[in-house]
Design an enzyme around this catalytic site. Structure first.
Site, PDB file in Angstrom:
ATOM      1  N   LYS A  52       0.844  -1.207   0.000  1.00 36.75           N
ATOM      2  CA  LYS A  52       0.000   0.000   0.000  1.00 36.75           C
ATOM      3  C   LYS A  52       0.878   1.256   0.000  1.00 36.75           C
ATOM      4  CE  LYS A  52      -3.867  -2.453   2.079  1.00 36.75           C
ATOM      5  NZ  LYS A  52      -4.644  -2.808   3.284  1.00 36.75           N
ATOM      6  N   GLN A  96      -4.956  -1.801   9.502  1.00 37.25           N
ATOM      7  CA  GLN A  96      -4.808  -3.111   8.874  1.00 37.25           C
ATOM      8  C   GLN A  96      -5.363  -4.206   9.780  1.00 37.25           C
ATOM      9  OE1 GLN A  96      -3.781  -3.544   5.725  1.00 37.25           O
ATOM     10  NE2 GLN A  96      -4.023  -5.759   5.828  1.00 37.25           N
ATOM     11  N   ASP A 119     -11.204   2.366   3.590  1.00 34.80           N
ATOM     12  CA  ASP A 119     -11.445   0.924   3.458  1.00 34.80           C
ATOM     13  C   ASP A 119     -12.935   0.631   3.237  1.00 34.80           C
ATOM     14  OD1 ASP A 119      -9.304  -0.861   3.496  1.00 34.80           O
ATOM     15  OD2 ASP A 119      -9.022  -0.698   5.667  1.00 34.80           O
TER      16      ASP A 119
HETATM   17  N1  GUN Z   1      -6.913  -7.214   5.905  1.00 37.90           N
HETATM   18  C1  GUN Z   1      -7.182  -7.954   4.790  1.00 37.90           C
HETATM   19  N2  GUN Z   1      -7.701  -7.152   3.834  1.00 37.90           N
HETATM   20  C2  GUN Z   1      -7.765  -5.909   4.355  1.00 37.90           C
HETATM   21  C3  GUN Z   1      -8.195  -4.663   3.833  1.00 37.90           C
HETATM   22  O1  GUN Z   1      -8.657  -4.533   2.705  1.00 37.90           O
HETATM   23  N3  GUN Z   1      -8.097  -3.604   4.680  1.00 37.90           N
HETATM   24  C4  GUN Z   1      -7.618  -3.712   5.940  1.00 37.90           C
HETATM   25  N4  GUN Z   1      -7.581  -2.627   6.699  1.00 37.90           N
HETATM   26  N5  GUN Z   1      -7.208  -4.862   6.449  1.00 37.90           N
HETATM   27  C5  GUN Z   1      -7.281  -5.953   5.651  1.00 37.90           C
END
Ligand code: GUN
Length: 289
Positions: A52, A96, A119
């Site tokens: 990211k 996350q 998100d």
């Molecule tokens: N863990 C697995 N996929 C995601 C996601 O798209 N966003 C976040 N914040 N955590 C995750």
């Protein structure tokens, strides 16, 4: 059979975002800023967050990574969320997942300001998305819709089977695929307790597999000419790899691919699109603020 190349599509979209960002900055506007909170040292989460940050660089965004150890308390984490909510320079941020077990994940998600929830996990965004109001749409389902659109896959009136009912993928995917302004498809959601799962799959024009079970979708479950979207990314031990593992999808690609009209590979399918849609959401947040 066509391979739906998520990696190439994501690269194109990131270039589009970067061009837009540079135009905004050249016009005196603000460079988008995404922050990420990472708790602990889970290998998968480390990789996702690293990717990211790299995607932010590719898009011309500012990024900030806030790292905390596993022993952070829920109260401390909620304090960090509140700080990011109040930070005028931060357009959007993510926490996350998964979080350590002593932290109530839902409580943390609900503490995020919905206008910074890139998100799209906050109940306000989930609810708005579900009834077709403006919202941040969670990145994986949004990325899948974008892939289908860019590969001109006809979805309207088609039968779509979604395998999995998670809050992050299965449920929002079903909402988006059924909506008139989304997939406009007839949607069936199957899960671990669906007795007719194989029969449902055999009737599907589009299968979206998001159950996290390697090679679950086999050739006998697929109608010839179907479109297959594989969301699975299970780490399977592989001694021949430097990392010691390889990513394996929910679809038995080797045997399913020859049957279908289009299919996403793992890796290089849905995964790169997910991060790219997070960037789109961040740009959307920055334009609003
Ligand atoms: N863990 C697995 N996929 C995601 C996601 O798209 N966003 C976040 N914040 N955590 C995750």
């Amino acid at each position: 059979m066509e391979i739906i190349d998520g990696k190439a599509t994501a690269a194109t979209i990131k270039a589009e975002i970067k061009a837009e960002v540079e135009a905004i900055v050249a016009g005196g506007g603000k460079r988008p800023h995404l922050a990420a909170i990472l708790v602990g040292h889970d290998g998968g989460s480390e990789t996702y967050v690293h990717n990211k940050v790299l995607a932010c660089e590719a898009c011309g965004f500012k990024s900030t990574l806030l790292r905390f150890e596993d022993n952070i308390t829920e109260q401390q984490l909620l304090y960090e969320v509140a700080r990011l909510n109040a930070a005028p320079d931060v357009d959007g941020f993510i926490v996350q997942l998964p979080l350590p077990r002593h932290i109530d994940e839902q409580r943390v998600i609900e503490a995020i300001d919905p206008s910074k929830d890139v998100d799209g996990f906050h109940p306000q965004n989930v609810g708005c998305m579900a009834i077709g109001l403006p919202a941040f749409i969670s990145a994986t389902p949004k990325g899948i819709l974008e892939l289908l659109r860019r590969y001109h896959v006809k979805t309207s009136g088609k039968k779509c089977v979604i395998l999995g009912r998670s809050n992050i993928v299965g449920k929002p995917m079903a909402q988006l695929m059924m909506q008139k302004q989304g997939g406009d498809a007839t949607v069936t959601v199957c899960h671990s307790h669906s007795p007719q799962l194989k029969d449902e799959c055999r009737q599907a024009d589009i299968i979206i597999a998001a159950i996290g079970s390697p090679r679950f979708v086999t050739a006998d479950m697929v109608k010839p000419g179907a479109v297959i979207i594989d969301v699975g990314t299970t780490r399977v031990p592989d001694a021949t790899r430097k990392s010691g593992f390889r990513l394996t999808g929910d679809v038995d690609f080797e045997n399913v691919a020859p049957l279908c009209s289009a299919i996403t590979p793992v890796p290089g399918g849905v995964g790169p699109m997910t991060i790219c849609m997070l960037m789109q959401n961040t740009l959307q947040a920055a334009k609003k603020s």
